[in-house]
Write an enzyme that holds these catalytic residues in place. Structure first.
Site, short mmCIF file in Angstrom:
data_model
loop_
_atom_site.label_atom_id
_atom_site.label_comp_id
_atom_site.label_asym_id
_atom_site.label_seq_id
_atom_site.Cartn_x
_atom_site.Cartn_y
_atom_site.Cartn_z
N LYS A 26 0.81 -1.30 -0.05
CA LYS A 26 0.11 0.08 0.19
C LYS A 26 0.80 1.20 -0.01
O LYS A 26 1.66 1.40 0.79
CB LYS A 26 -0.94 -0.13 1.31
CG LYS A 26 -1.80 1.20 1.32
CD LYS A 26 -2.39 1.69 2.43
CE LYS A 26 -1.75 2.42 3.31
NZ LYS A 26 -1.41 3.78 2.61
N GLU A 59 11.76 1.78 8.77
CA GLU A 59 12.64 2.75 8.47
C GLU A 59 11.87 4.23 8.90
O GLU A 59 11.06 4.44 8.13
CB GLU A 59 12.99 2.66 6.93
CG GLU A 59 14.35 3.56 6.73
CD GLU A 59 13.99 4.70 5.97
OE1 GLU A 59 13.82 5.97 6.99
OE2 GLU A 59 13.75 4.89 4.69
N CYS A 63 14.16 11.71 4.93
CA CYS A 63 14.30 11.10 6.49
C CYS A 63 15.71 11.36 6.78
O CYS A 63 16.03 11.58 7.99
CB CYS A 63 14.02 9.65 6.33
SG CYS A 63 12.29 9.26 6.10
N GLU A 86 11.25 16.32 13.59
CA GLU A 86 11.78 16.45 12.27
C GLU A 86 11.08 17.62 11.61
O GLU A 86 9.76 17.49 11.65
CB GLU A 86 11.64 15.11 11.62
CG GLU A 86 12.37 14.75 10.44
CD GLU A 86 12.13 13.33 10.08
OE1 GLU A 86 11.28 12.57 10.74
OE2 GLU A 86 12.82 12.92 9.25
C1 SIN Z 1 13.80 8.45 2.90
O1 SIN Z 1 13.92 9.56 3.05
O2 SIN Z 1 13.27 7.56 3.82
C2 SIN Z 1 14.99 7.77 2.29
C3 SIN Z 1 15.95 8.55 1.50
C4 SIN Z 1 16.92 7.88 0.62
O3 SIN Z 1 16.75 6.78 0.36
O4 SIN Z 1 18.06 8.40 0.64
#
Ligand code: SIN
Length: 490
Positions: free
Chosen positions: A182, A260, A294, A392
């Site tokens: 999804k 993650e 991230c 964040e």
């Molecule tokens: C992400 O922002 O979760 C992944 C970034 C990346 O793969 O470099």
């Protein structure tokens, strides 16, 4: 040609289950919009638990045959998928930019980046080794073999709508697992296009199933997978609260999880650093996808002696950045994904200014471009009492914190529950050794701002999650080890 015209041949708006495009069983649909204009791109199937169940049923039926295929056969399918992704690079990039907002050049880069995971895991499929364990008793043979874990549920975010799902589906298929997935409600179209290409590449019916759902329907749809003991693994990229929810709710069937999750990356510039390189590295890391990544630096620590010079250079570079829609080739930063994202950025900046930060550049919504734009911003004199230090921001805001000693910088960098990425710039080899060991993060950039690669392990520590994606370690999460003990051999 508009982005929509370029992307149109790849746009699919239904679910892909058991090798067929099907509407949600409820008949419901939700609207996917262009973040640059707010206009509707497509009305997409709004799936609920029945659709999630149908996807799992298909994945369960397809599993025995897919896992029985030779690794070289699975690899060949993945290589064909990789070739088709690259053959459609422009249309996929247009679709990414259309639904996610990133500049077209970044969209193209994301297609190449996502495709690299498919090629990588196609090769890794043929390197899944076991072990013959050195003998401990006469007449007994002990060995360890690796087997596909079973059905994998992949739940992916909106910031890299192609790369994040590719790097989950590719290792799953390489390992011999089948997949239900999804994508995020903001950006389902790229993922749906990707499964169409997988189908054309020869991924058999039922091996890869994707359902879309709105924010409102997603919880119930995913709950079906969480409670279904046939689903043996969840792989998720997204926020830490959602990751914790998935871990809690899937505990009843003890699934394996790869999470993650959020980051709060520190970026430290020591006074022995190459300042130009540090500014460029920071821009590369921070402004990728407009700061919606991230691994983006969220807190920039600059040593006292170089603070003013660094701040001035950074301010000038950031003030010159071009913001605009993906359709404008000159745009370096596009719109944020939605108004909620812009509101959070604005809240962080207002809170920082109210708590003593100085505005070096930016610091405002760019409503003249549209509701979802925010100016690239540099804030000086940031401190730990500001919201942006603990949360964040996920936007183009760079707060600069001043520090004196190495130990202060490392302590401040580690003073967070998160531990995805960390960066530092220094030309001192002994410091490089010390600091890279001391930083609590799954990924450390040393004099480098661009870290991601299909050949490297991507993942965090602490509340940034567990599991690794990409690299030679990335298949482990999709495999289980079976110990075989054969007796009576003498
Ligand atoms: C992400 O922002 O979760 C992944 C970034 C990346 O793969 O470099």
């Amino acid at each position: 040609m508009s982005l929509e015209q370029q992307a149109r041949p790849l746009i699919r708006a239904d679910n892909f289950i058991d090798g067929r495009w099907v509407a949600a069983q409820s008949g419901k649909r939700f609207v996917v919009t262009d973040p640059a204009t707010g206009e509707c791109i497509a009305e997409v199937a709004d799936s609920g638990p029945q659709d999630a169940r149908a996807a799992t049923d298909a994945a369960a039926r397809a599993l025995p045959q897919w896992r029985a295929r030779l690794p070289t056969e699975r690899a060949a399918v993945l290589h064909r998928w990789h070739a088709l992704i690259l053959a459609n690079q422009d249309a996929l990039a247009a679709l990414i930019s259309l639904e996610q907002g990133k500049p077209l050049a970044e969209g193209r880069g994301e297609v190449a980046y996502g495709a690299s995971y498919v090629a990588w895991f196609a090769d890794e499929a043929t390197r899944i080794y076991g072990d013959l364990i050195p003998q401990r008793q006469r007449g007994k043979k002990m060995s360890a073999v690796k087997e596909p874990i079973g059905i994998v549920a992949a739940i992916t975010p909106w910031n890299f709508p192609l790369a994040m799902i590719a790097r989950k589906i590719a290792p799953a298929l390489a390992a011999g697992c089948t997949v239900v997935g999804k994508p995020a409600e903001d950006t389902p179209l790229t993922a749906l296009a990707l499964v169409q290409l997988a189908h054309e590449a020869g991924v058999p019916a039922g091996v890869l199933n994707l359902i879309a759902s709105s924010r409102e329907s997603a919880v119930e749809a995913v709950a079906d997978w969480l409670g279904d003991s046939r689903v043996r693994k969840i792989t998720f990229t997204g926020s830490t609260p959602v990751g914790k929810y998935l871990a809690r709710e899937s505990a009843g069937t003890l699934k394996k999880l790869s999470l993650e999750l959020g980051g709060n990356a520190p970026f430290i510039v020591f006074d022995d650093a190459d300042l130009d390189a540090a500014v460029e590295g920071l821009l590369a890391a921070k402004l990728r996808n407009g700061g919606q990544t991230c691994v983006c630096p969220n807190r920039v620590y600059v040593q006292d002696r170089i603070y003013d010079r660094f701040a001035a250079r950074l301010r000038d570079r950031v003030a010159a950045l071009r913001v605009g829609p993906a359709t404008d080739d000159a745009s370096q930063i596009g719109p944020m994904i939605n108004l909620r994202a812009v509101d959070k950025i604005a809240r962080h900046v207002e809170d920082a200014l109210a708590n003593g930060a100085t505005l070096l550049t930016g610091g405002r919504r760019l409503t003249e471009l549209g509701p979802n734009y925010y100016a690239p911003t540099v804030l000086g004199d940031a401190s730990s009492k500001m919201a942006l230090c603990g949360e964040e921001t996920f936007g183009p805001v760079v707060p600069l914190f001043r520090f004196d000693t190495e130990q202060q910088a490392v302590d401040a960098a580690n003073d967070t529950p998160f531990g995805l990425a960390a960066y530092f710039y220094s030309e001192n080899p002994r410091r490089i050794e010390r600091v890279s060991r001391a930083l609590e993060a799954g990924i450390v950039g040393i004099n480098e701002g661009a870290l991601s690669s299909e050949a490297a392990p991507f993942g965090g520590v602490k509340e940034s999650g567990y599991g690794r994606e990409g690299s030679k370690y990335g298949l482990d999460d999709y495999l289980s080890i079976k110990y075989l003990c054969q007796g009576g051999l003498e």
